[in-house]
Design a protein around this motif. Sequence first.
Motif, PDB file in Angstrom:
ATOM      1  N   ILE A  20       0.840  -1.208   0.000  1.00  0.00           N
ATOM      2  CA  ILE A  20       0.000   0.000   0.000  1.00  0.00           C
ATOM      3  C   ILE A  20       0.874   1.257   0.000  1.00  0.00           C
ATOM      4  CG2 ILE A  20      -1.620   1.354   1.395  1.00  0.00           C
ATOM      5  CD1 ILE A  20      -2.903  -1.396   2.216  1.00  0.00           C
ATOM      6  N   ASN A  21       1.914   1.265   0.811  1.00  0.00           N
ATOM      7  CA  ASN A  21       2.765   2.455   0.895  1.00  0.00           C
ATOM      8  C   ASN A  21       3.678   2.625  -0.311  1.00  0.00           C
ATOM      9  OD1 ASN A  21       2.374   4.117   3.392  1.00  0.00           O
ATOM     10  ND2 ASN A  21       2.402   2.067   4.277  1.00  0.00           N
ATOM     11  N   LYS A  22       4.220   1.544  -0.828  1.00  0.00           N
ATOM     12  CA  LYS A  22       5.061   1.672  -2.025  1.00  0.00           C
ATOM     13  C   LYS A  22       4.247   2.230  -3.189  1.00  0.00           C
ATOM     14  CE  LYS A  22       8.896  -1.507  -1.254  1.00  0.00           C
ATOM     15  NZ  LYS A  22       9.571  -2.749  -1.666  1.00  0.00           N
ATOM     16  N   GLN A  23       2.975   1.860  -3.268  1.00  0.00           N
ATOM     17  CA  GLN A  23       2.117   2.342  -4.355  1.00  0.00           C
ATOM     18  C   GLN A  23       2.018   3.865  -4.325  1.00  0.00           C
ATOM     19  OE1 GLN A  23      -1.187   3.890  -4.312  1.00  0.00           O
ATOM     20  NE2 GLN A  23      -0.913   4.038  -6.515  1.00  0.00           N
ATOM     21  N   TRP A  24       1.677   4.438  -3.173  1.00  0.00           N
ATOM     22  CA  TRP A  24       1.480   5.893  -3.163  1.00  0.00           C
ATOM     23  C   TRP A  24       2.807   6.648  -3.201  1.00  0.00           C
ATOM     24  CZ3 TRP A  24       3.319   9.539   0.062  1.00  0.00           C
ATOM     25  CH2 TRP A  24       3.658   9.201   1.362  1.00  0.00           C
ATOM     26  N   VAL A  25       3.838   6.122  -2.525  1.00  0.00           N
ATOM     27  CA  VAL A  25       5.126   6.831  -2.532  1.00  0.00           C
ATOM     28  C   VAL A  25       5.663   6.918  -3.960  1.00  0.00           C
ATOM     29  CG1 VAL A  25       7.543   6.777  -1.791  1.00  0.00           C
ATOM     30  CG2 VAL A  25       5.733   6.304  -0.133  1.00  0.00           C
ATOM     31  N   THR A  26       5.651   5.796  -4.695  1.00  0.00           N
ATOM     32  CA  THR A  26       6.207   5.808  -6.058  1.00  0.00           C
ATOM     33  C   THR A  26       5.321   6.571  -7.039  1.00  0.00           C
ATOM     34  OG1 THR A  26       5.248   3.636  -6.543  1.00  0.00           O
ATOM     35  CG2 THR A  26       7.532   3.684  -5.733  1.00  0.00           C
ATOM     36  N   GLY A  82      -1.391   5.151   4.174  1.00  0.00           N
ATOM     37  CA  GLY A  82      -1.799   4.877   2.798  1.00  0.00           C
ATOM     38  C   GLY A  82      -3.099   4.111   2.760  1.00  0.00           C
ATOM     39  N   VAL A  83      -3.855   4.352   1.704  1.00  0.00           N
ATOM     40  CA  VAL A  83      -5.115   3.650   1.460  1.00  0.00           C
ATOM     41  C   VAL A  83      -5.047   3.091   0.044  1.00  0.00           C
ATOM     42  CG1 VAL A  83      -7.627   3.929   1.235  1.00  0.00           C
ATOM     43  CG2 VAL A  83      -6.401   5.127   3.059  1.00  0.00           C
ATOM     44  N   SER A  84      -5.513   1.872  -0.119  1.00  0.00           N
ATOM     45  CA  SER A  84      -5.533   1.247  -1.450  1.00  0.00           C
ATOM     46  C   SER A  84      -6.251   2.159  -2.432  1.00  0.00           C
ATOM     47  CB  SER A  84      -6.251  -0.102  -1.397  1.00  0.00           C
ATOM     48  OG  SER A  84      -5.582  -0.984  -0.531  1.00  0.00           O
ATOM     49  N   PRO A  85      -5.721   2.314  -3.647  1.00  0.00           N
ATOM     50  CA  PRO A  85      -6.315   3.240  -4.617  1.00  0.00           C
ATOM     51  C   PRO A  85      -7.820   3.044  -4.828  1.00  0.00           C
ATOM     52  CG  PRO A  85      -4.239   2.408  -5.450  1.00  0.00           C
ATOM     53  CD  PRO A  85      -4.534   1.647  -4.180  1.00  0.00           C
ATOM     54  N   GLU A  86      -8.260   1.804  -4.904  1.00  0.00           N
ATOM     55  CA  GLU A  86      -9.683   1.541  -5.166  1.00  0.00           C
ATOM     56  C   GLU A  86     -10.574   1.832  -3.956  1.00  0.00           C
ATOM     57  OE1 GLU A  86      -7.696  -2.265  -3.864  1.00  0.00           O
ATOM     58  OE2 GLU A  86      -7.196  -0.670  -5.266  1.00  0.00           O
ATOM     59  N   GLU A  87      -9.966   2.105  -2.818  1.00  0.00           N
ATOM     60  CA  GLU A  87     -10.733   2.369  -1.590  1.00  0.00           C
ATOM     61  C   GLU A  87     -10.710   3.837  -1.189  1.00  0.00           C
ATOM     62  OE1 GLU A  87     -12.570  -0.007  -0.275  1.00  0.00           O
ATOM     63  OE2 GLU A  87     -11.755  -1.540  -1.612  1.00  0.00           O
ATOM     64  N   ARG A  88     -10.011   4.665  -1.927  1.00  0.00           N
ATOM     65  CA  ARG A  88      -9.912   6.080  -1.574  1.00  0.00           C
ATOM     66  C   ARG A  88     -11.270   6.770  -1.731  1.00  0.00           C
ATOM     67  NH1 ARG A  88      -4.158   6.577  -4.558  1.00  0.00           N
ATOM     68  NH2 ARG A  88      -3.023   5.401  -2.986  1.00  0.00           N
ATOM     69  N   GLY A  89     -11.471   7.811  -0.945  1.00  0.00           N
ATOM     70  CA  GLY A  89     -12.733   8.550  -1.005  1.00  0.00           C
ATOM     71  C   GLY A  89     -13.813   7.960  -0.121  1.00  0.00           C
ATOM     72  N   LYS A  90     -13.467   6.962   0.684  1.00  0.00           N
ATOM     73  CA  LYS A  90     -14.449   6.299   1.553  1.00  0.00           C
ATOM     74  C   LYS A  90     -14.210   6.591   3.030  1.00  0.00           C
ATOM     75  CE  LYS A  90     -14.999   2.460  -1.693  1.00  0.00           C
ATOM     76  NZ  LYS A  90     -14.861   0.998  -1.869  1.00  0.00           N
ATOM     77  N   LYS A  91     -13.419   7.631   3.325  1.00  0.00           N
ATOM     78  CA  LYS A  91     -13.112   8.060   4.693  1.00  0.00           C
ATOM     79  C   LYS A  91     -12.263   7.061   5.471  1.00  0.00           C
ATOM     80  CE  LYS A  91     -16.940  11.264   5.126  1.00  0.00           C
ATOM     81  NZ  LYS A  91     -16.214  12.504   5.085  1.00  0.00           N
ATOM     82  N   ILE A  92     -11.572   6.160   4.767  1.00  0.00           N
ATOM     83  CA  ILE A  92     -10.707   5.197   5.433  1.00  0.00           C
ATOM     84  C   ILE A  92      -9.492   5.901   6.030  1.00  0.00           C
ATOM     85  CG2 ILE A  92      -9.235   3.166   5.064  1.00  0.00           C
ATOM     86  CD1 ILE A  92     -11.428   2.334   2.945  1.00  0.00           C
ATOM     87  N   GLY A  93      -8.962   6.904   5.352  1.00  0.00           N
ATOM     88  CA  GLY A  93      -7.844   7.671   5.890  1.00  0.00           C
ATOM     89  C   GLY A  93      -8.221   8.355   7.196  1.00  0.00           C
ATOM     90  N   GLU A  94      -9.416   8.897   7.254  1.00  0.00           N
ATOM     91  CA  GLU A  94      -9.886   9.542   8.483  1.00  0.00           C
ATOM     92  C   GLU A  94     -10.006   8.505   9.603  1.00  0.00           C
ATOM     93  OE1 GLU A  94     -13.648  12.197  10.123  1.00  0.00           O
ATOM     94  OE2 GLU A  94     -13.504  11.776   7.992  1.00  0.00           O
ATOM     95  N   PHE A  95     -10.552   7.346   9.285  1.00  0.00           N
ATOM     96  CA  PHE A  95     -10.689   6.262  10.250  1.00  0.00           C
ATOM     97  C   PHE A  95      -9.318   5.853  10.793  1.00  0.00           C
ATOM     98  CE2 PHE A  95     -11.233   1.705  11.260  1.00  0.00           C
ATOM     99  CZ  PHE A  95     -12.312   1.768  12.128  1.00  0.00           C
ATOM    100  N   LEU A  96      -8.345   5.692   9.883  1.00  0.00           N
ATOM    101  CA  LEU A  96      -6.982   5.344  10.287  1.00  0.00           C
ATOM    102  C   LEU A  96      -6.348   6.455  11.125  1.00  0.00           C
ATOM    103  CD1 LEU A  96      -5.672   3.740   6.997  1.00  0.00           C
ATOM    104  CD2 LEU A  96      -5.694   2.614   9.240  1.00  0.00           C
TER     105      LEU A  96
END
Length: 153
Positions: A20-26, A82-96
């Motif tokens: 998950i983190n390598k995806q967003w960092v790169t 990081g949040v999986s690309p297909e899961e973004r926009g679902k407030k998962i980052g806020e939850f984390l």
Amino acid sequence: MQHIQILEYSPELQPYFEQINKQWVTAFFELEEFDRKQLEHPEETIIAPGGAVIFASDAGKVVGTVALSKVSNDVYEMIKMGVSPEERGKKIGEFLGLGILKKAKAMGGRKVILYSSSKLVPALSLYKKLGFREVPKECGKYGRCDIKMEIDL
């Protein structure tokens, strides 16, 4: 978000932390040596020195992650959110974010800091929503970061 759960780090979850983190960092930056060490060996580089890694799980599927790196007895740095690309926009980052702040407080933290980049506009918006405020950044902490934020717990 009732179906989303927080999972504590376990060795079998390490590949999700790395992927998950390598995806967003790169997607935005180059992977640096400290990234590789943290992502490939979180038990040694994050957890053993007093930090933590948590995950968001949706119906048994890991969809996001965030970690705390211990800075001092009562200060932690929030890293590797990081949040999986297909899961973004679902407030998962806020939850984390709420989950990791709660974890920091339970671990004796009085303050959480983070370093980010002005390129990451949605992330900065999330951090402000969680209560982080921008503070002056010291030189040389991370090459890709131009913003430092903190929150008192």
